[in-house]
Scaffold this motif. Structure first.
Motif, PDB file in Angstrom:
ATOM      1  N   ILE A  35       0.845  -1.199   0.000  1.00 41.90           N
ATOM      2  CA  ILE A  35       0.000   0.000   0.000  1.00 41.90           C
ATOM      3  C   ILE A  35       0.877   1.244   0.000  1.00 41.90           C
ATOM      4  CG2 ILE A  35      -1.693   1.335   1.323  1.00 41.90           C
ATOM      5  CD1 ILE A  35      -2.814  -1.322   2.351  1.00 41.90           C
ATOM      6  N   PHE A  36       1.976   1.194   0.721  1.00 41.83           N
ATOM      7  CA  PHE A  36       2.881   2.335   0.824  1.00 41.83           C
ATOM      8  C   PHE A  36       3.529   2.656  -0.522  1.00 41.83           C
ATOM      9  CE2 PHE A  36       6.610   4.722   2.041  1.00 41.83           C
ATOM     10  CZ  PHE A  36       6.196   5.443   3.143  1.00 41.83           C
ATOM     11  N   THR A  37       3.909   1.623  -1.265  1.00 44.14           N
ATOM     12  CA  THR A  37       4.620   1.837  -2.521  1.00 44.14           C
ATOM     13  C   THR A  37       3.698   1.905  -3.731  1.00 44.14           C
ATOM     14  OG1 THR A  37       4.994  -0.550  -2.752  1.00 44.14           O
ATOM     15  CG2 THR A  37       6.711   0.721  -1.650  1.00 44.14           C
ATOM     16  N   LYS A  38       2.474   1.416  -3.600  1.00 45.24           N
ATOM     17  CA  LYS A  38       1.495   1.448  -4.692  1.00 45.24           C
ATOM     18  C   LYS A  38       0.150   1.916  -4.133  1.00 45.24           C
ATOM     19  CE  LYS A  38       3.594  -2.569  -7.034  1.00 45.24           C
ATOM     20  NZ  LYS A  38       4.315  -3.220  -5.915  1.00 45.24           N
ATOM     21  N   THR A  39       0.175   3.050  -3.496  1.00 42.41           N
ATOM     22  CA  THR A  39      -1.010   3.568  -2.818  1.00 42.41           C
ATOM     23  C   THR A  39      -2.198   3.661  -3.766  1.00 42.41           C
ATOM     24  OG1 THR A  39       0.547   4.913  -1.529  1.00 42.41           O
ATOM     25  CG2 THR A  39      -1.797   5.379  -1.260  1.00 42.41           C
ATOM     26  N   TYR A  40      -1.930   4.113  -4.977  1.00 42.80           N
ATOM     27  CA  TYR A  40      -2.984   4.274  -5.986  1.00 42.80           C
ATOM     28  C   TYR A  40      -3.703   2.966  -6.282  1.00 42.80           C
ATOM     29  CZ  TYR A  40       0.872   2.349  -8.699  1.00 42.80           C
ATOM     30  OH  TYR A  40       1.906   1.548  -9.129  1.00 42.80           O
ATOM     31  N   LYS A  41      -3.015   1.853  -6.147  1.00 42.00           N
ATOM     32  CA  LYS A  41      -3.607   0.556  -6.475  1.00 42.00           C
ATOM     33  C   LYS A  41      -4.652   0.130  -5.456  1.00 42.00           C
ATOM     34  CE  LYS A  41      -2.375  -4.346  -6.558  1.00 42.00           C
ATOM     35  NZ  LYS A  41      -1.307  -5.338  -6.384  1.00 42.00           N
ATOM     36  N   TYR A  42      -4.434   0.484  -4.191  1.00 43.32           N
ATOM     37  CA  TYR A  42      -5.295  -0.003  -3.111  1.00 43.32           C
ATOM     38  C   TYR A  42      -6.338   1.009  -2.649  1.00 43.32           C
ATOM     39  CZ  TYR A  42      -2.025  -3.875  -2.756  1.00 43.32           C
ATOM     40  OH  TYR A  42      -1.255  -4.975  -3.028  1.00 43.32           O
ATOM     41  N   ILE A  43      -5.940   2.289  -2.575  1.00 41.47           N
ATOM     42  CA  ILE A  43      -6.853   3.283  -2.004  1.00 41.47           C
ATOM     43  C   ILE A  43      -6.898   4.553  -2.843  1.00 41.47           C
ATOM     44  CG2 ILE A  43      -6.742   2.436   0.373  1.00 41.47           C
ATOM     45  CD1 ILE A  43      -4.622   4.545   0.956  1.00 41.47           C
ATOM     46  N   GLY A  44      -6.485   4.453  -4.111  1.00 42.39           N
ATOM     47  CA  GLY A  44      -6.484   5.613  -4.993  1.00 42.39           C
ATOM     48  C   GLY A  44      -7.868   5.971  -5.498  1.00 42.39           C
ATOM     49  N   PRO A  45      -7.982   7.084  -6.216  1.00 40.37           N
ATOM     50  CA  PRO A  45      -9.297   7.571  -6.660  1.00 40.37           C
ATOM     51  C   PRO A  45      -9.916   6.746  -7.783  1.00 40.37           C
ATOM     52  CG  PRO A  45      -7.542   8.950  -7.543  1.00 40.37           C
ATOM     53  CD  PRO A  45      -6.893   8.011  -6.579  1.00 40.37           C
ATOM     54  N   ASP A  46      -9.165   5.793  -8.343  1.00 37.14           N
ATOM     55  CA  ASP A  46      -9.683   5.011  -9.466  1.00 37.14           C
ATOM     56  C   ASP A  46      -9.830   3.529  -9.144  1.00 37.14           C
ATOM     57  OD1 ASP A  46      -9.685   7.199 -11.454  1.00 37.14           O
ATOM     58  OD2 ASP A  46      -7.524   7.161 -11.121  1.00 37.14           O
ATOM     59  N   VAL A  47      -9.734   3.145  -7.874  1.00 37.36           N
ATOM     60  CA  VAL A  47      -9.910   1.731  -7.549  1.00 37.36           C
ATOM     61  C   VAL A  47     -11.369   1.333  -7.764  1.00 37.36           C
ATOM     62  CG1 VAL A  47      -7.980   1.681  -5.912  1.00 37.36           C
ATOM     63  CG2 VAL A  47     -10.278   2.209  -5.088  1.00 37.36           C
ATOM     64  N   LYS A  48     -11.594   0.048  -7.946  1.00 37.41           N
ATOM     65  CA  LYS A  48     -12.931  -0.433  -8.316  1.00 37.41           C
ATOM     66  C   LYS A  48     -13.977  -0.187  -7.234  1.00 37.41           C
ATOM     67  CE  LYS A  48     -11.016  -4.075 -11.263  1.00 37.41           C
ATOM     68  NZ  LYS A  48     -10.793  -5.531 -11.409  1.00 37.41           N
ATOM     69  N   ASP A  49     -13.584  -0.370  -5.974  1.00 39.34           N
ATOM     70  CA  ASP A  49     -14.534  -0.220  -4.872  1.00 39.34           C
ATOM     71  C   ASP A  49     -14.570   1.242  -4.421  1.00 39.34           C
ATOM     72  OD1 ASP A  49     -16.072  -0.290  -2.599  1.00 39.34           O
ATOM     73  OD2 ASP A  49     -14.921  -1.874  -1.593  1.00 39.34           O
ATOM     74  N   PRO A  50     -15.666   1.956  -4.649  1.00 39.42           N
ATOM     75  CA  PRO A  50     -15.736   3.373  -4.240  1.00 39.42           C
ATOM     76  C   PRO A  50     -15.471   3.582  -2.749  1.00 39.42           C
ATOM     77  CG  PRO A  50     -17.584   2.804  -5.666  1.00 39.42           C
ATOM     78  CD  PRO A  50     -16.909   1.515  -5.316  1.00 39.42           C
ATOM     79  N   ASN A  96      -3.427  10.079  -7.503  1.00 44.77           N
ATOM     80  CA  ASN A  96      -2.785   8.801  -7.783  1.00 44.77           C
ATOM     81  C   ASN A  96      -1.318   8.775  -7.362  1.00 44.77           C
ATOM     82  OD1 ASN A  96      -4.556   6.721  -9.233  1.00 44.77           O
ATOM     83  ND2 ASN A  96      -5.098   8.615 -10.279  1.00 44.77           N
ATOM     84  N   MET A  97      -0.950   9.666  -6.457  1.00 42.64           N
ATOM     85  CA  MET A  97       0.398   9.624  -5.893  1.00 42.64           C
ATOM     86  C   MET A  97       0.481   8.446  -4.917  1.00 42.64           C
ATOM     87  SD  MET A  97       0.793  13.732  -5.323  1.00 42.64           S
ATOM     88  CE  MET A  97       2.335  13.633  -4.418  1.00 42.64           C
ATOM     89  N   ASP A  98       1.702   8.070  -4.562  1.00 45.56           N
ATOM     90  CA  ASP A  98       1.860   7.057  -3.531  1.00 45.56           C
ATOM     91  C   ASP A  98       2.749   7.595  -2.415  1.00 45.56           C
ATOM     92  OD1 ASP A  98       4.679   6.387  -4.253  1.00 45.56           O
ATOM     93  OD2 ASP A  98       3.762   5.513  -6.036  1.00 45.56           O
ATOM     94  N   CYS A  99       2.750   6.909  -1.305  1.00 50.44           N
ATOM     95  CA  CYS A  99       3.430   7.405  -0.110  1.00 50.44           C
ATOM     96  C   CYS A  99       4.925   7.635  -0.353  1.00 50.44           C
ATOM     97  CB  CYS A  99       3.241   6.438   1.054  1.00 50.44           C
ATOM     98  SG  CYS A  99       1.520   6.214   1.563  1.00 50.44           S
ATOM     99  N   GLN A 100       5.534   6.764  -1.165  1.00 50.40           N
ATOM    100  CA  GLN A 100       6.968   6.909  -1.355  1.00 50.40           C
ATOM    101  C   GLN A 100       7.339   7.999  -2.364  1.00 50.40           C
ATOM    102  OE1 GLN A 100       9.018   3.401  -2.662  1.00 50.40           O
ATOM    103  NE2 GLN A 100       7.859   3.200  -4.544  1.00 50.40           N
ATOM    104  N   ASN A 101       6.348   8.744  -2.882  1.00 50.08           N
ATOM    105  CA  ASN A 101       6.691   9.929  -3.641  1.00 50.08           C
ATOM    106  C   ASN A 101       7.378  10.961  -2.752  1.00 50.08           C
ATOM    107  OD1 ASN A 101       3.735   9.739  -5.736  1.00 50.08           O
ATOM    108  ND2 ASN A 101       5.828   9.177  -6.242  1.00 50.08           N
ATOM    109  N   CYS A 102       7.050  10.957  -1.477  1.00 51.38           N
ATOM    110  CA  CYS A 102       7.724  11.836  -0.509  1.00 51.38           C
ATOM    111  C   CYS A 102       8.684  11.058   0.388  1.00 51.38           C
ATOM    112  CB  CYS A 102       6.705  12.560   0.364  1.00 51.38           C
ATOM    113  SG  CYS A 102       5.743  13.825  -0.490  1.00 51.38           S
ATOM    114  N   HIS A 103       8.301   9.843   0.760  1.00 52.41           N
ATOM    115  CA  HIS A 103       9.105   9.003   1.646  1.00 52.41           C
ATOM    116  C   HIS A 103       9.803   7.950   0.783  1.00 52.41           C
ATOM    117  CE1 HIS A 103       6.726  10.754   4.969  1.00 52.41           C
ATOM    118  NE2 HIS A 103       5.689  10.553   4.180  1.00 52.41           N
ATOM    119  N   PHE A 104      10.969   8.298   0.241  1.00 49.01           N
ATOM    120  CA  PHE A 104      11.623   7.487  -0.777  1.00 49.01           C
ATOM    121  C   PHE A 104      11.931   6.074  -0.295  1.00 49.01           C
ATOM    122  CE2 PHE A 104      13.712  11.284  -3.202  1.00 49.01           C
ATOM    123  CZ  PHE A 104      12.460  11.775  -3.489  1.00 49.01           C
ATOM    124  N   SER A 105      12.035   5.180  -1.285  1.00 51.31           N
ATOM    125  CA  SER A 105      12.464   3.795  -1.046  1.00 51.31           C
ATOM    126  C   SER A 105      11.639   3.130   0.048  1.00 51.31           C
ATOM    127  CB  SER A 105      13.958   3.747  -0.707  1.00 51.31           C
ATOM    128  OG  SER A 105      14.732   4.304  -1.739  1.00 51.31           O
TER     129      SER A 105
END
Length: 350
Positions: A73-88, A96-105
């Protein structure tokens, strides 16, 4: 006439002498023990090395599965809780940013908002809200500001997984200790205000290759993303302005924070910008349109704790809103105003 002490008086005297001796010993002043020892009090260092466990050490059990989910979830935030996931109901992040955009690696990189040891610091006082908050509340602050979304339920599977991952990252960090390399390195101050117009020229010259000329970022291409396709969106380089970026309540919206981040880490892994260039780029980015966070003026209710670069009034001084937003900050810091991003040997301290 010779005085004879009764047994009861002898007991009273002995008890009195005993308690006096205890007091003198505790103060290193007992006449029969000698002079006070010359001992140097050694305070245990509160800074501990940057250390985190290897991913391969995550146990192969239910706990390990939750930790790995949190890392994902931390590295692919958009996949699990992003604005385009299947479950509203799971659309907590507003971009669609992810946590490691600011908190690298995955939060393991030093000097760039690394998360090693963060779990051990919470609950903690949050000056932005002027109250003690939990780590879950701190995560939700990021969700609502940097991710321009909404708070996750604190007992949701996604929140539990993120907390489990951050706890695992801090496995080797004792409670109450700080890690060397946490946060961001401090930056020197300029004796002028940051210049957004000059920042635009620098951005177009040195930043647009990754972030696009309009700052909208570079999307991952769906055919290059190795995910289970709940949401295939995400960024190779995140948006730094516009409707899909962090909102104006995020920490990065403060010029000192953004300048320190840019100076120490941008361009990515090849930080070549000068201090002045970093300030100007930060001013340009943060002068461009982006989502609004409601009730910004209610942040930092204790004005004495308000950072010098907080762009929203009220303030506990006579400096203008414009100067708080772009500087120069030296006069403010000289008056003792708050900023943890100012380098100790900055001109403001000379």
């Amino acid at each position: 006439m010779k005085t004879t002490l009764t047994p009861s008086k002898k007991i009273i005297i002995l008890v009195t002498v005993f308690f006096i001796s205890v007091i003198l010993i505790s103060e290193n002043s007992h006449p029969l023990i000698g002079c006070k020892k010359e001992e140097v009090a050694v305070k245990q260092d509160s800074i501990v090395p940057w250390k985190y466990p290897e991913v391969s050490s995550i146990p192969d059990n239910e706990e390990g599965k939750i930790i790995l989910l949190g890392r994902d979830i931390f590295t692919k935030t958009y996949k699990y809780i992003g604005p385009d996931v299947k479950d509203p109901a799971k659309r907590f992040a507003g971009n669609n940013m992810d946590c490691q955009n600011c908190h690298f690696s995955a939060g393991t990189a030093k000097t760039v908002f690394g998360l090693v040891g963060v779990y051990s610091k919470y609950p903690a006082m949050d000056p932005r809200q002027n109250k003690v908050i939990s780590l879950q509340q701190r995560v939700n602050s990021c969700m609502m500001r940097s991710m321009n979304g909404k708070a996750m339920p604190e007992d949701s599977p996604e929140m539990n997984a993120l907390i489990a991952y951050m706890k695992w990252l801090s496995t080797d960090i004792p409670k109450g200790k700080h890690t060397e390399g946490g946060g961001l390195p401090k930056i020197e101050l300029m004796d002028r205000a940051a210049d957004p117009e000059n920042g635009k020229l620098i951005f177009l010259d040195k930043c647009m290759t990754c972030h696009a000329d309009d700052g909208s970022g570079i999307f991952n291409k769906p055919d290059m993303v190795d995910v289970a396709a709940d949401s295939v969106y995400g960024y190779d380089a995140p948006p730094v302005m516009g409707v899909n970026s962090y909102n104006d309540g995020a920490g990065m919206y403060r010029v000192l924070v953004a300048a320190a981040f840019i100076y120490n880490k941008m361009p990515f892994n090849d930080a070549v910008l000068s201090v002045e260039e970093s300030f100007d780029v930060a001013a340009y980015i943060n002068s461009q349109p982006r989502p609004a966070f409601p009730n910004n003026g209610s942040d930092y209710p204790d004005l004495k704790l308000k950072p010098v670069d907080s762009p929203y009034p009220p303030y506990d001084d006579s400096f203008s809103e414009e100067q708080h937003k772009f500087g120069p900050y030296i006069p403010m810091v000289k008056l003792g105003e708050n900023s943890k991003f100012v380098q100790p040997d900055s001109p403001a301290k000379k």
